[in-house]
Design a protein around this motif. Structure first.
Motif, PDB file in Angstrom:
ATOM      1  N   ILE A 196      -4.575   2.893   4.004  1.00 36.67           N
ATOM      2  CA  ILE A 196      -3.163   3.131   4.282  1.00 36.67           C
ATOM      3  C   ILE A 196      -2.506   3.765   3.052  1.00 36.67           C
ATOM      4  N   THR A 197      -1.713   4.786   3.307  1.00 38.74           N
ATOM      5  CA  THR A 197      -0.994   5.462   2.230  1.00 38.74           C
ATOM      6  C   THR A 197      -0.055   4.457   1.566  1.00 38.74           C
ATOM      7  N   THR A 198      -0.207   4.276   0.245  1.00 35.75           N
ATOM      8  CA  THR A 198       0.520   3.205  -0.420  1.00 35.75           C
ATOM      9  C   THR A 198       1.289   3.721  -1.622  1.00 35.75           C
ATOM     10  N   LEU A 199       2.564   3.303  -1.708  1.00 32.86           N
ATOM     11  CA  LEU A 199       3.351   3.619  -2.890  1.00 32.86           C
ATOM     12  C   LEU A 199       3.672   2.304  -3.585  1.00 32.86           C
ATOM     13  N   TYR A 200       3.287   2.216  -4.843  1.00 34.79           N
ATOM     14  CA  TYR A 200       3.368   0.961  -5.575  1.00 34.79           C
ATOM     15  C   TYR A 200       4.280   1.152  -6.775  1.00 34.79           C
ATOM     16  N   VAL A 201       5.180   0.171  -6.993  1.00 33.97           N
ATOM     17  CA  VAL A 201       6.095   0.268  -8.126  1.00 33.97           C
ATOM     18  C   VAL A 201       5.816  -0.884  -9.069  1.00 33.97           C
ATOM     19  N   THR A 202       5.631  -0.578 -10.351  1.00 39.05           N
ATOM     20  CA  THR A 202       5.383  -1.662 -11.300  1.00 39.05           C
ATOM     21  C   THR A 202       5.750  -1.234 -12.708  1.00 39.05           C
ATOM     22  N   HIS A 203       5.938  -2.232 -13.565  1.00 37.70           N
ATOM     23  CA  HIS A 203       6.133  -1.928 -14.982  1.00 37.70           C
ATOM     24  C   HIS A 203       4.892  -2.355 -15.762  1.00 37.70           C
ATOM     25  N   ASP A 204       3.905  -2.881 -15.006  1.00 38.44           N
ATOM     26  CA  ASP A 204       2.707  -3.433 -15.635  1.00 38.44           C
ATOM     27  C   ASP A 204       1.597  -2.382 -15.653  1.00 38.44           C
ATOM     28  N   GLN A 205       1.226  -1.909 -16.846  1.00 39.41           N
ATOM     29  CA  GLN A 205       0.236  -0.835 -16.954  1.00 39.41           C
ATOM     30  C   GLN A 205      -1.127  -1.252 -16.416  1.00 39.41           C
ATOM     31  N   ILE A 206      -1.484  -2.548 -16.592  1.00 37.41           N
ATOM     32  CA  ILE A 206      -2.804  -2.994 -16.114  1.00 37.41           C
ATOM     33  C   ILE A 206      -2.876  -2.844 -14.600  1.00 37.41           C
ATOM     34  N   GLU A 207      -1.796  -3.293 -13.898  1.00 32.78           N
ATOM     35  CA  GLU A 207      -1.773  -3.142 -12.448  1.00 32.78           C
ATOM     36  C   GLU A 207      -1.927  -1.677 -12.074  1.00 32.78           C
ATOM     37  N   ALA A 208      -1.162  -0.834 -12.749  1.00 33.72           N
ATOM     38  CA  ALA A 208      -1.190   0.583 -12.423  1.00 33.72           C
ATOM     39  C   ALA A 208      -2.585   1.167 -12.651  1.00 33.72           C
ATOM     40  N   LEU A 209      -3.151   0.882 -13.820  1.00 39.43           N
ATOM     41  CA  LEU A 209      -4.446   1.466 -14.153  1.00 39.43           C
ATOM     42  C   LEU A 209      -5.547   0.965 -13.227  1.00 39.43           C
ATOM     43  N   SER A 210      -5.499  -0.326 -12.878  1.00 36.23           N
ATOM     44  CA  SER A 210      -6.616  -0.895 -12.138  1.00 36.23           C
ATOM     45  C   SER A 210      -6.599  -0.553 -10.657  1.00 36.23           C
ATOM     46  N   MET A 211      -5.426  -0.329 -10.072  1.00 34.11           N
ATOM     47  CA  MET A 211      -5.374  -0.170  -8.619  1.00 34.11           C
ATOM     48  C   MET A 211      -5.195   1.260  -8.128  1.00 34.11           C
ATOM     49  N   SER A 212      -4.619   2.122  -8.962  1.00 39.95           N
ATOM     50  CA  SER A 212      -4.131   3.398  -8.427  1.00 39.95           C
ATOM     51  C   SER A 212      -5.184   4.485  -8.333  1.00 39.95           C
ATOM     52  N   ASN A 213      -4.947   5.412  -7.396  1.00 43.47           N
ATOM     53  CA  ASN A 213      -5.627   6.694  -7.424  1.00 43.47           C
ATOM     54  C   ASN A 213      -4.864   7.641  -8.340  1.00 43.47           C
ATOM     55  N   VAL A 214      -3.534   7.593  -8.195  1.00 41.91           N
ATOM     56  CA  VAL A 214      -2.683   8.461  -9.012  1.00 41.91           C
ATOM     57  C   VAL A 214      -1.547   7.621  -9.592  1.00 41.91           C
ATOM     58  N   ILE A 215      -1.215   7.885 -10.859  1.00 40.55           N
ATOM     59  CA  ILE A 215      -0.087   7.202 -11.491  1.00 40.55           C
ATOM     60  C   ILE A 215       0.939   8.241 -11.895  1.00 40.55           C
ATOM     61  N   ALA A 216       2.223   7.910 -11.620  1.00 36.33           N
ATOM     62  CA  ALA A 216       3.295   8.735 -12.164  1.00 36.33           C
ATOM     63  C   ALA A 216       4.057   7.855 -13.138  1.00 36.33           C
ATOM     64  N   VAL A 217       4.045   8.263 -14.432  1.00 32.59           N
ATOM     65  CA  VAL A 217       4.789   7.487 -15.426  1.00 32.59           C
ATOM     66  C   VAL A 217       6.213   8.011 -15.448  1.00 32.59           C
ATOM     67  N   MET A 218       7.174   7.112 -15.227  1.00 32.95           N
ATOM     68  CA  MET A 218       8.567   7.554 -15.158  1.00 32.95           C
ATOM     69  C   MET A 218       9.339   7.101 -16.374  1.00 32.95           C
ATOM     70  N   ASN A 219      10.305   7.932 -16.745  1.00 34.96           N
ATOM     71  CA  ASN A 219      11.183   7.586 -17.855  1.00 34.96           C
ATOM     72  C   ASN A 219      12.549   8.195 -17.600  1.00 34.96           C
ATOM     73  N   SER A 220      13.584   7.405 -17.726  1.00 31.74           N
ATOM     74  CA  SER A 220      14.978   7.788 -17.457  1.00 31.74           C
ATOM     75  C   SER A 220      15.117   8.804 -16.320  1.00 31.74           C
ATOM     76  N   GLY A 221      14.630   8.407 -15.162  1.00 34.20           N
ATOM     77  CA  GLY A 221      14.904   9.164 -13.948  1.00 34.20           C
ATOM     78  C   GLY A 221      14.005  10.352 -13.686  1.00 34.20           C
ATOM     79  N   VAL A 222      13.066  10.646 -14.594  1.00 35.96           N
ATOM     80  CA  VAL A 222      12.157  11.770 -14.332  1.00 35.96           C
ATOM     81  C   VAL A 222      10.712  11.300 -14.499  1.00 35.96           C
ATOM     82  N   ILE A 223       9.791  12.085 -13.907  1.00 35.36           N
ATOM     83  CA  ILE A 223       8.378  11.759 -14.073  1.00 35.36           C
ATOM     84  C   ILE A 223       7.881  12.394 -15.372  1.00 35.36           C
TER      85      ILE A 223
END
Lengths: 365, 574
Positions: A196-223
């Motif tokens: 299933i197409t999944t969009l995940y939001v987190t501030h935890d880098q471990i979660e992001a690194l371990s689960m994602s196919n693609v990560i977008a790092v965001m900062n003050s409203g932009v990628i």
């Protein structure tokens, strides 16, 4: 599939312009992928997710979910949340305390546009609960479940009407460390299995690194950077990304030369360093050389035939079980490093630090 | 970040959106209920005659109202009555709360529900019961004491300012008790413990920490008790008027009861009382805002630290017992006893022979009683239902909808708290005399008055439980495919139920005992029980009045019990 084009969300803060929480961001989540928006609090990641869910109305741009244009500023289209083909898991789980486990999961089927027969409801709810290993809990009050079970219940409820897209808003942040680790794994397995197409939001880098196919790092409203987990960790394109994901050592300096293979040399206060140079940087540019703590090698004898070896002294050394966390003092900079716990060192010991050139990267200062 | 999906420009549904319609309708209803009567009241007080063809401005009413010889004595009486009652109620309530909440007094938890019992005794009955007990001519307590000690004259006279203060105070104690209990409960015990750890002994801790922390709450409780006493009319009507001790509310009532009624003077007096109570409420809101900085009320329930009273705990127990027997139980007993008597007589062996069910038999065929009973039941249940539905919606709009200007609804819903009951009655008379909609003299005008007056109570119950609903619970419904209405019906309303039930029961009780508004608006057909009690007591049918009182209490308990049963268990485990 989710397509976001030039999304803008402005919050009213009393001033004329308002606050741009999301500033013209665009990205695409391919069919069946696990895509993560990663960033510090206030970076706009949750706002972006809520705009896609329809809980928040954007101020500009376009959102397409599973081929349906659910929001478009130009065409004045806005499909309310309850008409979008989504399933969502909230940070607080949002389990309804007045309903049983079964009724919580059955809710999306009962309120939907098309009527679902009672036998069908029962079948689907049972399947959804079994998917998250909550079979047999149907008649419990939802509030009698533990934190981890509530989490899975929320997931079953999001999946029960077979949405095209799954949205997850920091779903693991309320769990304790051990449980979080397990749920990370389970969630990933479930997503890969259901595709299933999944969009995940987190501030935890471990979660992001371990689960994602693609990560977008965001900062003050932009990628700030988009890419696979390896890309964003090993090849950060900015100081922000390097700092936000993992811990990083920084050595300020100036580019001396850039070779044809994107390798080059940088002059720092503690000597010249051979390292990878980010595209676009020229000799004379002010840069920081970033290097991960685990990339450094500490030697008790001066190694021969190695590049980037610097004189150093051990600062603090902490034994953390898995590894030794120590600081090494160069002349002007202090580096943090992780070493094997077999290394026997004390505060003040003279050592040699090796910075492998391939794992050092010069980024704009 | 907290919002609920409000489909403002939903392309799919072109029908009128309830999420936008509801606030507008809500504001309209609130303005009609709360603002319009006040406007008419102020207009009326400057008007030369009632319901004139054209408006003639005059200050004559104010001159009549405030330049008369008893203006001064009315003012002083009101201040003594309200100030004395506030202090007395506060002392009783605080002592009870402290003993039951913060000490090791024996059996203290048993007294918590007992302290609240007087709430079901309507103010009119409270006054009547104490007249039975403390009347200088026939009051039981006086007769017994004279007999016991061979006194020549009655030691107590209820028909005096101290008498009024006593009677009104004991009826208000539950309110002070509940407010102070909440204050004691929400006090962080670590604040006191850290004083102990700094070397302060029990008394020093109590004086320097506990009392100081309570000061803001105590101040606001005193203020609210003062304002409520100023607005009350039960004791001033039943004890004050016969004793010729007049306060503001009785002056307004008398202006209305003159022949012909002087609406102008009554209006001018009412405006004055309205300003006084508004000032009090303004001070109160300011004081409670100030109090926030003390952080004693954090919304968290703590396990309070208990003071060890040592042998003094038996003194505390004695106080609780005396309070229970003489202040809570005695009024009920005297009403119950008197309801079986053909005429008023002290309890004695000879009086025992005269006991009969005659009063109840008489009431069973007494039509005005059944009409009043019907009106009271219809009004209290309808008022509670209408007020709670209305305030649930308003509270949702104010706290959840994120609409611009939603706070206006909050302000509108708060206005009625400043309107004393008798002023509300006066305002509605002026309104419906000017606009002859044929509801004057029916129970519908009473319904409007009750709903308006009790909206603030409903708001408190509703907004309390609305605020407890995490907005993600509603958003999860939207994300599950539920429309605004489905979400409100299936998620918001069920989660509101505990607050709804509590608010409903409270409003039902206060409507059932309502007197000060009804006394001006309830006439003939629309008479309610409290008014029937008042008129029959004035006519001297005191033992029948006692029987009505007993039936009134039984009915009230039954109505509340049935509703409680119907709505199922109140608590939701969270």
């Amino acid at each position: 599939m989710i397509e976001v084009k030039g999304l803008v969300k402005i919050y009213d803060d009393g001033s004329n312009a308002g606050v741009k929480a999301v500033d013209e961001i665009s990205f695409t989540v391919e069919e069946g992928r696990f895509y993560t928006l990663l960033g510090p609090s206030g970076c706009g990641k949750t706002t972006t997710l809520r705009c896609i869910a329809g809980l928040e109305k954007a101020n500009g741009g376009e959102i397409i979910v599973a081929g349906q244009k659910v929001y478009s500023a130009n065409e004045n289209t806005y499909v309310p949340a309850y008409r979008r083909p989504i399933g969502m898991v909230f940070q607080s789980y949002a389990i309804w305390p007045h309903l049983t486990v079964f009724e919580n999961v059955a809710f999306p089927l009962r309120v939907g546009k098309e009527k679902v027969s009672n036998t069908e409801v029962k079948k689907k709810v049972t399947t959804a609960l079994e998917q998250v290993e909550l079979g047999g809990y149907e008649d419990r009050m939802a509030t009698q479940l533990s934190g981890g079970q509530q989490q899975r219940l929320a997931l079953a409820r999001a999946l029960v009407r077979e949405p095209k897209v799954l949205l997850l808003d920091e779903p693991l942040s309320n769990l304790d460390a051990k449980l979080r680790e397990r749920m990370r794994f389970e969630l990933r397995e479930l997503q890969r299995r259901l595709r299933i197409t999944t969009l995940y939001v987190t501030h935890d880098q471990i979660e992001a690194l371990s689960m994602s196919n693609v990560i977008a790092v965001m900062n003050s409203g932009v990628i700030a950077q988009e890419g696979g987990p390896r890309d964003v960790y090993l090849a950060p394109k900015s100081k922000f990304v390097a700092n936000f994901i993992g811990s990083t050592n920084q050595l300020p300096g100036q580019v001396i030369s850039v070779g044809s293979d994107a390798m080059g040399r940088v002059r720092t206060e503690d000597g010249e360093i051979a390292c990878a140079i980010l595209e676009g940087l020229k000799p004379g540019s002010n840069v920081v050389v970033v290097v991960r703590p685990e990339s450094l090698n500490v030697h008790l004898q001066k190694p021969a035939n190695s590049a980037n070896v610097l004189d150093a002294k051990i600062g603090a050394a902490m034994f953390l079980g898995e590894y030794l966390d120590c600081t090494v003092e160069l002349g002007h900079n202090v580096l943090q490093t992780h070493q094997r716990h077999t290394l026997e060192i004390r505060r003040g010991d003279p050592v040699w630090v090796e910075l492998p050139p391939a794992e050092c990267m010069a980024l704009p200062a | 970040m907290s919002t609920v999906a409000i489909p403002t420009t939903a392309k799919q549904s072109s029908t009128l959106d309830p999420a936008l319609l509801v606030p507008v309708v809500g504001a309209g209803i609130l303005i009609y209920l709360a603002v319009l009567p006040l406007f008419m009241l102020v207009m009326g007080s400057f008007q030369a005659e009632v319901a004139p063809r054209e408006f003639v401005y005059t200050l004559k009413n104010y001159q009549n109202a405030y330049a008369s010889p008893h203006t001064y004595s009315t003012f002083v009486n009101s201040l003594i009555f309200a100030g004395g009652s506030a202090v007395m109620t506060f002392l009783f309530g605080t002592t009870l709360a402290w003993l039951t909440e913060r000490t090791n007094t024996p059996l203290r938890s048993l007294f918590v529900p007992i302290a609240v019992i007087p709430l079901i005794l309507p103010g009119v009955l409270e006054s009547i019961a104490w007249i039975f007990l403390l009347s200088p001519k026939f009051g039981y307590v006086n007769v017994w004491l004279m007999h016991l000690f061979g006194l020549q004259s009655a030691p107590f006279n209820v028909f005096s300012l101290p008498g009024m203060i006593w009677v009104h105070s004991v009826g208000q104690v539950p309110l002070a008790f509940l407010m102070m209990t909440a204050a004691f409960k929400s006090m962080d015990p670590s604040l006191e413990e850290s004083a102990m750890m700094s070397g302060a002994n029990t008394w020093q801790t109590f004086k320097r920490i506990t009392l100081r922390l309570l000061a803001p709450t105590a101040g606001s409780v005193l203020l609210i008790l003062f304002v409520r006493t100023l607005e009350s009319f039960e004791t001033p009507a039943l004890i004050g008027i016969p004793a010729r001790i007049y306060v503001y509310t009785s002056e307004i009532f008398l202006a209305f009861n003159e022949y012909p009624p002087d609406y102008g003077r009554g209006g001018a007096l009412a405006v004055g009382l309205l300003l006084l109570s508004s000032f009090g409420v303004w001070l109160y809101t300011r004081a409670t805002k100030e109090g926030k900085k003390f952080q004693t009320v954090t919304g968290k329930a703590f396990r309070p630290r208990q003071f060890d009273l040592g042998p003094w705990r038996w003194a505390g127990f004695a106080f609780l017992m005396v309070y229970f027997i003489f202040v809570v139980l005695l009024p009920f007993l005297v009403l119950f006893w008197a309801s079986f008597l053909p005429f008023f007589a002290a309890p004695s062996w000879s009086a025992l022979d005269k006991l009969s069910l005659d009063n109840y038999r008489y009431l069973s065929t007494f039509r005005p009683f059944w009409e009043a009973m019907k009106n009271s039941i219809i009004l209290s249940t309808l008022t509670a239902t209408v007020a709670m539905v209305l305030t649930s919606l308003v509270a949702w709009i104010v706290y959840k909808s994120k609409l611009r200007g939603a706070w206006i609804l909050d302000v509108l819903a708060f206005i009625p708290i400043t309107i004393p009951g008798i002023v509300m009655g006066m305002a509605l008379i002026l309104l419906y005399v000017a606009f002859p909609i044929p509801i004057y003299g029916t129970i519908w005008v009473l319904l409007i008055a009750y709903v308006t007056r009790f909206i603030p109570y409903g708001m408190r119950a509703s907004s309390g439980s609305i605020l407890q609903i995490h907005s993600e619970l509603e958003e999860a419904a939207a994300a599950s495919g539920a429309s605004w209405w489905e979400t409100f019906k299936r998620v918001t309303l069920p989660l509101l139920r505990p607050g709804f039930v509590a608010g409903w029961i409270y409003i039902c009780i206060v409507s059932f005992r309502e007197f000060s508004t009804s006394v001006l608006l309830a006439t003939g057909e629309s008479r309610v029980l409290s008014i029937l009690l008042f008129t029959m007591f004035e006519q001297g049918q005191v033992t029948i009045v006692a029987a009505i009182g007993v039936l009134m209490i039984v009915t009230l308990l039954t109505v509340v019990g049935i509703f409680y049963k119907l709505t199922g268990k109140v608590g939701i485990q969270t």
